[in-house]
Write an enzyme that holds these catalytic residues in place. Structure first.
Site, mmCIF file in Angstrom:
data_model
loop_
_atom_site.group_PDB
_atom_site.id
_atom_site.type_symbol
_atom_site.label_atom_id
_atom_site.label_comp_id
_atom_site.label_asym_id
_atom_site.label_seq_id
_atom_site.Cartn_x
_atom_site.Cartn_y
_atom_site.Cartn_z
ATOM 1 N N SER A 1 0.945 -1.046 -0.047
ATOM 2 C CA SER A 1 -0.008 -0.068 -0.003
ATOM 3 C C SER A 1 0.936 1.197 -0.104
ATOM 4 O O SER A 1 0.565 2.403 -0.795
ATOM 5 C CB SER A 1 -1.104 -0.062 1.281
ATOM 6 O OG SER A 1 -0.113 0.069 2.582
ATOM 7 N N TYR A 2 1.959 1.217 0.659
ATOM 8 C CA TYR A 2 2.975 2.449 0.728
ATOM 9 C C TYR A 2 3.524 2.444 -0.603
ATOM 10 O O TYR A 2 3.559 3.768 -1.008
ATOM 11 C CB TYR A 2 4.067 2.232 1.860
ATOM 12 C CG TYR A 2 4.881 3.391 1.647
ATOM 13 C CD1 TYR A 2 4.754 4.655 2.413
ATOM 14 C CD2 TYR A 2 6.009 3.241 1.319
ATOM 15 C CE1 TYR A 2 5.552 5.671 2.395
ATOM 16 C CE2 TYR A 2 7.023 4.413 1.061
ATOM 17 C CZ TYR A 2 6.691 5.541 1.681
ATOM 18 O OH TYR A 2 7.546 6.599 1.572
ATOM 19 N N ALA A 3 3.993 1.539 -1.267
ATOM 20 C CA ALA A 3 4.557 1.712 -2.584
ATOM 21 C C ALA A 3 3.762 2.061 -3.502
ATOM 22 O O ALA A 3 4.042 2.970 -4.433
ATOM 23 C CB ALA A 3 5.069 0.383 -2.892
#
Length: 118
Positions: free
Chosen positions: A5-7
């Site tokens: 999700s961060y990427a």
């Protein structure tokens, strides 16, 4: 290594900035984004005993030994992009990480290991 999700969200911001730069350039509007490394801020004040440990780890694994990124460093980079000195800069993702992302991919492993053994 980061979570999916961060990427995905990081790539979304960079992609949006590039797309907006292409679209809005015809109106002489510049669009850029800044991707900083980990910055210790007042947000973590409740973690007073935790913050020095994290800063020590960042100093140890960072590319620029003895230097820890400060919020003022990120502000300076952002100010440059907004200044007249960057009038022909658009669609840029300015990575402010002391080249960490280029030379060191083991931050998560180092931080986890250090915190588990602290």
């Amino acid at each position: 290594m980061s979570t999916h999700s961060y990427a995905a969200s990081k790539h979304a911001v960079v992609g949006l900035a590039k797309n907006l730069a292409a679209e809005l350039g015809q109106h002489n509007i510049r669009v850029n984004c800044v991707s900083p490394y980990v910055v210790s801020t007042n947000i973590g004040q409740g973690l007073a005993d935790f913050t020095p440990k994290v800063e020590a780890i960042l100093n140890e694994v960072g590319n620029l030994k003895g230097t820890v990124l400060k919020a003022s460093d990120v502000a300076s980079a952002t100010l440059f992009l907004a200044s007249d000195e960057a009038t022909y800069v658009s669609g840029l993702n300015l990575v402010v990480d002391g080249r960490y992302s280029v030379v060191n991919s083991s931050i998560v492993v180092a931080v986890r290991s250090s915190l588990l053994h602290a």
